[in-house]
Design a protein around this motif. Structure first.
Motif, PDB file in Angstrom:
ATOM      1  N   ARG A  15      20.763  -1.427 -12.540  1.00  0.00           N
ATOM      2  CA  ARG A  15      21.686  -2.472 -12.065  1.00  0.00           C
ATOM      3  C   ARG A  15      22.353  -3.182 -13.236  1.00  0.00           C
ATOM      4  O   ARG A  15      23.557  -3.447 -13.205  1.00  0.00           O
ATOM      5  CB  ARG A  15      20.938  -3.484 -11.198  1.00  0.00           C
ATOM      6  CG  ARG A  15      20.544  -2.956  -9.842  1.00  0.00           C
ATOM      7  CD  ARG A  15      20.049  -4.062  -8.919  1.00  0.00           C
ATOM      8  NE  ARG A  15      19.123  -4.993  -9.517  1.00  0.00           N
ATOM      9  CZ  ARG A  15      17.803  -4.922  -9.456  1.00  0.00           C
ATOM     10  NH1 ARG A  15      17.233  -3.924  -8.785  1.00  0.00           N
ATOM     11  NH2 ARG A  15      17.038  -5.821 -10.032  1.00  0.00           N
ATOM     12  N   ARG A  16      21.598  -3.489 -14.267  1.00  0.00           N
ATOM     13  CA  ARG A  16      22.148  -4.189 -15.435  1.00  0.00           C
ATOM     14  C   ARG A  16      23.203  -3.349 -16.136  1.00  0.00           C
ATOM     15  O   ARG A  16      24.263  -3.848 -16.505  1.00  0.00           O
ATOM     16  CB  ARG A  16      21.032  -4.550 -16.408  1.00  0.00           C
ATOM     17  CG  ARG A  16      20.122  -5.646 -15.863  1.00  0.00           C
ATOM     18  CD  ARG A  16      19.030  -6.001 -16.811  1.00  0.00           C
ATOM     19  NE  ARG A  16      19.631  -6.637 -17.982  1.00  0.00           N
ATOM     20  CZ  ARG A  16      18.998  -6.832 -19.127  1.00  0.00           C
ATOM     21  NH1 ARG A  16      17.751  -6.444 -19.267  1.00  0.00           N
ATOM     22  NH2 ARG A  16      19.600  -7.417 -20.139  1.00  0.00           N
ATOM     23  N   LEU A  17      22.929  -2.055 -16.315  1.00  0.00           N
ATOM     24  CA  LEU A  17      23.898  -1.192 -16.977  1.00  0.00           C
ATOM     25  C   LEU A  17      25.162  -1.056 -16.132  1.00  0.00           C
ATOM     26  O   LEU A  17      26.273  -1.132 -16.659  1.00  0.00           O
ATOM     27  CB  LEU A  17      23.309   0.187 -17.267  1.00  0.00           C
ATOM     28  CG  LEU A  17      24.294   1.142 -17.945  1.00  0.00           C
ATOM     29  CD1 LEU A  17      24.629   0.646 -19.351  1.00  0.00           C
ATOM     30  CD2 LEU A  17      23.746   2.543 -17.996  1.00  0.00           C
ATOM     31  N   LEU A  18      25.002  -0.877 -14.833  1.00  0.00           N
ATOM     32  CA  LEU A  18      26.180  -0.764 -13.964  1.00  0.00           C
ATOM     33  C   LEU A  18      27.019  -2.032 -14.022  1.00  0.00           C
ATOM     34  O   LEU A  18      28.248  -1.971 -14.060  1.00  0.00           O
ATOM     35  CB  LEU A  18      25.767  -0.473 -12.514  1.00  0.00           C
ATOM     36  CG  LEU A  18      25.274   0.930 -12.221  1.00  0.00           C
ATOM     37  CD1 LEU A  18      24.812   1.030 -10.777  1.00  0.00           C
ATOM     38  CD2 LEU A  18      26.351   1.961 -12.503  1.00  0.00           C
ATOM     39  N   ARG A  19      26.386  -3.180 -14.030  1.00  0.00           N
ATOM     40  CA  ARG A  19      27.140  -4.447 -14.126  1.00  0.00           C
ATOM     41  C   ARG A  19      27.924  -4.498 -15.433  1.00  0.00           C
ATOM     42  O   ARG A  19      29.073  -4.923 -15.458  1.00  0.00           O
ATOM     43  CB  ARG A  19      26.212  -5.647 -14.020  1.00  0.00           C
ATOM     44  CG  ARG A  19      25.736  -5.880 -12.619  1.00  0.00           C
ATOM     45  CD  ARG A  19      25.174  -7.272 -12.469  1.00  0.00           C
ATOM     46  NE  ARG A  19      24.571  -7.458 -11.182  1.00  0.00           N
ATOM     47  CZ  ARG A  19      25.225  -7.805 -10.082  1.00  0.00           C
ATOM     48  NH1 ARG A  19      26.507  -7.992 -10.123  1.00  0.00           N
ATOM     49  NH2 ARG A  19      24.590  -7.955  -8.949  1.00  0.00           N
ATOM     50  N   ARG A  20      27.319  -4.057 -16.519  1.00  0.00           N
ATOM     51  CA  ARG A  20      28.033  -4.043 -17.805  1.00  0.00           C
ATOM     52  C   ARG A  20      29.187  -3.049 -17.793  1.00  0.00           C
ATOM     53  O   ARG A  20      30.257  -3.331 -18.314  1.00  0.00           O
ATOM     54  CB  ARG A  20      27.077  -3.696 -18.936  1.00  0.00           C
ATOM     55  CG  ARG A  20      26.230  -4.848 -19.350  1.00  0.00           C
ATOM     56  CD  ARG A  20      25.470  -4.535 -20.634  1.00  0.00           C
ATOM     57  NE  ARG A  20      24.151  -5.119 -20.496  1.00  0.00           N
ATOM     58  CZ  ARG A  20      23.013  -4.489 -20.715  1.00  0.00           C
ATOM     59  NH1 ARG A  20      23.015  -3.245 -21.111  1.00  0.00           N
ATOM     60  NH2 ARG A  20      21.883  -5.103 -20.556  1.00  0.00           N
ATOM     61  N   LEU A  21      28.962  -1.879 -17.203  1.00  0.00           N
ATOM     62  CA  LEU A  21      30.006  -0.856 -17.170  1.00  0.00           C
ATOM     63  C   LEU A  21      31.224  -1.301 -16.368  1.00  0.00           C
ATOM     64  O   LEU A  21      32.358  -1.008 -16.738  1.00  0.00           O
ATOM     65  CB  LEU A  21      29.467   0.442 -16.553  1.00  0.00           C
ATOM     66  CG  LEU A  21      28.395   1.203 -17.298  1.00  0.00           C
ATOM     67  CD1 LEU A  21      27.986   2.436 -16.508  1.00  0.00           C
ATOM     68  CD2 LEU A  21      28.858   1.597 -18.676  1.00  0.00           C
ATOM     69  N   GLU A  60      26.290  10.577 -14.806  1.00  0.00           N
ATOM     70  CA  GLU A  60      27.708  10.898 -14.934  1.00  0.00           C
ATOM     71  C   GLU A  60      28.535   9.622 -15.157  1.00  0.00           C
ATOM     72  O   GLU A  60      29.435   9.595 -15.992  1.00  0.00           O
ATOM     73  CB  GLU A  60      28.176  11.628 -13.675  1.00  0.00           C
ATOM     74  CG  GLU A  60      29.520  12.272 -13.782  1.00  0.00           C
ATOM     75  CD  GLU A  60      29.888  13.051 -12.530  1.00  0.00           C
ATOM     76  OE1 GLU A  60      31.087  13.323 -12.377  1.00  0.00           O
ATOM     77  OE2 GLU A  60      29.013  13.373 -11.718  1.00  0.00           O
ATOM     78  N   MET A  61      28.222   8.566 -14.421  1.00  0.00           N
ATOM     79  CA  MET A  61      28.912   7.273 -14.595  1.00  0.00           C
ATOM     80  C   MET A  61      28.679   6.749 -16.012  1.00  0.00           C
ATOM     81  O   MET A  61      29.601   6.275 -16.677  1.00  0.00           O
ATOM     82  CB  MET A  61      28.409   6.244 -13.597  1.00  0.00           C
ATOM     83  CG  MET A  61      28.882   6.441 -12.210  1.00  0.00           C
ATOM     84  SD  MET A  61      28.187   5.138 -11.157  1.00  0.00           S
ATOM     85  CE  MET A  61      28.818   5.656  -9.578  1.00  0.00           C
ATOM     86  N   LYS A  62      27.442   6.831 -16.452  1.00  0.00           N
ATOM     87  CA  LYS A  62      27.071   6.331 -17.772  1.00  0.00           C
ATOM     88  C   LYS A  62      27.824   7.095 -18.856  1.00  0.00           C
ATOM     89  O   LYS A  62      28.348   6.498 -19.801  1.00  0.00           O
ATOM     90  CB  LYS A  62      25.559   6.493 -17.942  1.00  0.00           C
ATOM     91  CG  LYS A  62      24.982   5.879 -19.169  1.00  0.00           C
ATOM     92  CD  LYS A  62      23.478   6.022 -19.128  1.00  0.00           C
ATOM     93  CE  LYS A  62      22.827   5.565 -20.401  1.00  0.00           C
ATOM     94  NZ  LYS A  62      21.377   5.716 -20.369  1.00  0.00           N
TER      95      LYS A  62
END
Length: 66
Positions: A15-21, A60-62
């Motif tokens: 969740r934290r990485l997605l929020r940053r992305l 893939e998103m990352k």
């Protein structure tokens, strides 16, 4: 209602990485043949998937964000 124990929930680091992305993004990230511009779009899509497929799309998103 605590949803962190549900199997569909994303982990805290995810969740934290997605929020940053997706914070302030103006160009969508393409993953699994779909375009995602916001954190909510991406997290809803990931939570609706099976855990095995979710990991592949998350990776893939990352990779797209770099």
């Amino acid at each position: 209602m605590d949803t962190t124990n549900e199997p569909e929930a994303l982990s805290r680091p995810q969740r934290r990485l997605l929020r940053r992305l997706y914070n302030g993004r103006t160009v969508p990230i393409q993953a699994d043949g779909k375009a995602f511009l916001t954190y909510k779009e991406a997290s809803r899509y990931l939570q609706a998937m099976e855990p095995d497929a979710r990991g592949a799309v998350y990776a893939e998103m990352k990779a797209q964000a770099k």
